[in-house]
Design a protein around this motif. Structure first.
Motif, PDB file in Angstrom:
ATOM      1  N   SER A  82       0.818  -1.217   0.000  1.00 26.84           N
ATOM      2  CA  SER A  82       0.000   0.000   0.000  1.00 26.84           C
ATOM      3  C   SER A  82       0.850   1.264   0.000  1.00 26.84           C
ATOM      4  CB  SER A  82      -0.945   0.010   1.198  1.00 26.84           C
ATOM      5  OG  SER A  82      -0.192   0.158   2.386  1.00 26.84           O
ATOM      6  N   LEU A  83       2.168   1.127   0.256  1.00 26.99           N
ATOM      7  CA  LEU A  83       3.050   2.282   0.276  1.00 26.99           C
ATOM      8  C   LEU A  83       3.670   2.510  -1.096  1.00 26.99           C
ATOM      9  CD1 LEU A  83       4.956   1.613   3.603  1.00 26.99           C
ATOM     10  CD2 LEU A  83       3.102   3.226   3.222  1.00 26.99           C
ATOM     11  N   GLU A  84       3.658   3.766  -1.511  1.00 28.26           N
ATOM     12  CA  GLU A  84       4.302   4.118  -2.765  1.00 28.26           C
ATOM     13  C   GLU A  84       5.801   4.249  -2.539  1.00 28.26           C
ATOM     14  OE1 GLU A  84       3.158   4.876  -5.963  1.00 28.26           O
ATOM     15  OE2 GLU A  84       1.235   4.030  -5.341  1.00 28.26           O
ATOM     16  N   PRO A  85       6.628   3.715  -3.419  1.00 25.07           N
ATOM     17  CA  PRO A  85       8.071   3.914  -3.268  1.00 25.07           C
ATOM     18  C   PRO A  85       8.452   5.349  -3.650  1.00 25.07           C
ATOM     19  CG  PRO A  85       7.594   2.702  -5.274  1.00 25.07           C
ATOM     20  CD  PRO A  85       6.289   2.877  -4.550  1.00 25.07           C
ATOM     21  N   CYS A  86       9.656   5.748  -3.337  1.00 24.02           N
ATOM     22  CA  CYS A  86      10.173   7.059  -3.749  1.00 24.02           C
ATOM     23  C   CYS A  86      10.130   7.096  -5.279  1.00 24.02           C
ATOM     24  CB  CYS A  86      11.607   7.242  -3.242  1.00 24.02           C
ATOM     25  SG  CYS A  86      12.428   8.724  -3.829  1.00 24.02           S
ATOM     26  N   CYS A  87       9.469   8.089  -5.829  1.00 18.85           N
ATOM     27  CA  CYS A  87       9.295   8.102  -7.291  1.00 18.85           C
ATOM     28  C   CYS A  87      10.571   8.495  -8.026  1.00 18.85           C
ATOM     29  CB  CYS A  87       8.145   9.011  -7.694  1.00 18.85           C
ATOM     30  SG  CYS A  87       8.520  10.751  -7.612  1.00 18.85           S
ATOM     31  N   ILE A  88      11.588   8.939  -7.314  1.00 21.16           N
ATOM     32  CA  ILE A  88      12.840   9.303  -7.979  1.00 21.16           C
ATOM     33  C   ILE A  88      13.743   8.079  -8.118  1.00 21.16           C
ATOM     34  CG2 ILE A  88      14.915  10.735  -7.830  1.00 21.16           C
ATOM     35  CD1 ILE A  88      13.139  12.814  -6.348  1.00 21.16           C
ATOM     36  N   CYS A  89      13.994   7.374  -7.020  1.00 17.27           N
ATOM     37  CA  CYS A  89      14.877   6.202  -7.077  1.00 17.27           C
ATOM     38  C   CYS A  89      14.094   4.893  -7.225  1.00 17.27           C
ATOM     39  CB  CYS A  89      15.768   6.134  -5.852  1.00 17.27           C
ATOM     40  SG  CYS A  89      14.879   5.781  -4.311  1.00 17.27           S
ATOM     41  N   ARG A  90      12.783   4.952  -7.017  1.00 18.46           N
ATOM     42  CA  ARG A  90      11.877   3.794  -7.128  1.00 18.46           C
ATOM     43  C   ARG A  90      12.142   2.734  -6.064  1.00 18.46           C
ATOM     44  NH1 ARG A  90       7.623   5.060  -8.633  1.00 18.46           N
ATOM     45  NH2 ARG A  90       7.055   2.950  -9.134  1.00 18.46           N
ATOM     46  N   ASP A 139       6.323  13.343  -0.427  1.00 12.31           N
ATOM     47  CA  ASP A 139       7.501  12.876   0.295  1.00 12.31           C
ATOM     48  C   ASP A 139       8.455  12.126  -0.629  1.00 12.31           C
ATOM     49  OD1 ASP A 139       6.519  13.799   2.747  1.00 12.31           O
ATOM     50  OD2 ASP A 139       5.411  11.930   3.098  1.00 12.31           O
ATOM     51  N   PHE A 140       9.750  12.235  -0.328  1.00 11.72           N
ATOM     52  CA  PHE A 140      10.803  11.568  -1.089  1.00 11.72           C
ATOM     53  C   PHE A 140      11.951  11.271  -0.136  1.00 11.72           C
ATOM     54  CE2 PHE A 140       8.643  14.763  -3.573  1.00 11.72           C
ATOM     55  CZ  PHE A 140       8.218  14.065  -4.692  1.00 11.72           C
ATOM     56  N   HIS A 141      12.876  10.398  -0.558  1.00 10.44           N
ATOM     57  CA  HIS A 141      14.116  10.270   0.191  1.00 10.44           C
ATOM     58  C   HIS A 141      14.795  11.642   0.148  1.00 10.44           C
ATOM     59  CE1 HIS A 141      13.940   5.828  -0.854  1.00 10.44           C
ATOM     60  NE2 HIS A 141      13.995   5.844   0.469  1.00 10.44           N
ATOM     61  N   THR A 142      15.335  12.085   1.271  1.00  7.33           N
ATOM     62  CA  THR A 142      15.949  13.415   1.331  1.00  7.33           C
ATOM     63  C   THR A 142      17.053  13.578   0.292  1.00  7.33           C
ATOM     64  OG1 THR A 142      15.415  13.637   3.672  1.00  7.33           O
ATOM     65  CG2 THR A 142      17.161  15.047   2.835  1.00  7.33           C
ATOM     66  N   ASN A 143      17.930  12.599   0.167  1.00  7.87           N
ATOM     67  CA  ASN A 143      19.019  12.718  -0.808  1.00  7.87           C
ATOM     68  C   ASN A 143      18.507  12.746  -2.238  1.00  7.87           C
ATOM     69  OD1 ASN A 143      21.035  12.907   1.095  1.00  7.87           O
ATOM     70  ND2 ASN A 143      21.342  10.686   1.184  1.00  7.87           N
TER      71      ASN A 143
END
Length: 133
Positions: A82-90, A107-111
Motif C-alpha cells: 500500500s506504500l508508494e516507493p520514492c518516485c525518484i529512485c523507485r 515525500d521523497f528520500h531526502t538525498n
C-alpha cells in the motif's frame, strides 16, 4: 477629422493601412530571428554555447533550510504493497530513512529530492513549485 469632411488618400491610409494590401510589412527584427528547426546539430551546439546555461534549481543550503525533514518509521499494520516507493529512485522506504517533504506535501528520500531540486525547483509528481524560498 470630422464627419462629413472630404478625406484625402493620406487620411484614408492612416485610418486603415491594410485596405487593398497597401500596408508595408517591414519586420525590423528579421535578422534577430533564429530558425532552430532548420539548424544543423553543429549550429545548435554553437547556439547553446552562446546562450549559456540557465539553472532553475536551488542551492543545497537553501534546500536544507526550507525543506521539512523527518525519519521514516514503518507501522507494522501497514502492508508494504500500500506504500508508494520514492518516485525518484523507485526504492521502498525503510525504517530510519530520511524523508524530505516538499511544500505540496509529497515525500521523497531526502538525498533523492535534494539532488532533484538542485536541477529544478519543481515537484516531480505534481509539477508545483517544490520549495518556496
Amino acid at each position: 477629422m470630422r464627419r462629413g469632411e472630404n478625406l484625402r488618400s493620406e487620411d484614408y491610409m492612416l485610418i486603415d493601412p491594410f485596405i487593398n494590401g497597401v500596408a508595408e510589412f517591414h519586420d525590423r527584427h528579421r535578422d534577430m530571428r533564429l530558425d532552430v528547426d532548420n539548424m544543423s546539430y553543429e549550429e545548435l551546439l554553437a547556439l547553446e554555447e552562446r546562450m549559456g546555461n540557465v539553472s532553475t534549481g536551488l542551492s543545497e543550503e537553501t534546500i536544507m533550510k526550507s525543506m521539512q525533514q523527518r525519519k521514516y518509521f514503518s507501522i507494522a499494520e501497514e502492508s508494504p504493497s500500500s506504500l508508494e516507493p520514492c518516485c525518484i529512485c523507485r526504492e521502498e522506504y525503510v525504517t530510519g530513512d530520511d524523508i524530505g517533504t516538499l511544500d505540496c506535501g509529497h515525500d521523497f528520500h531526502t538525498n533523492c529530492i535534494k539532488q532533484w531540486l538542485t536541477q529544478k525547483n519543481l515537484c516531480p509528481i505534481c509539477k508545483m513549485t517544490g520549495l518556496g524560498t
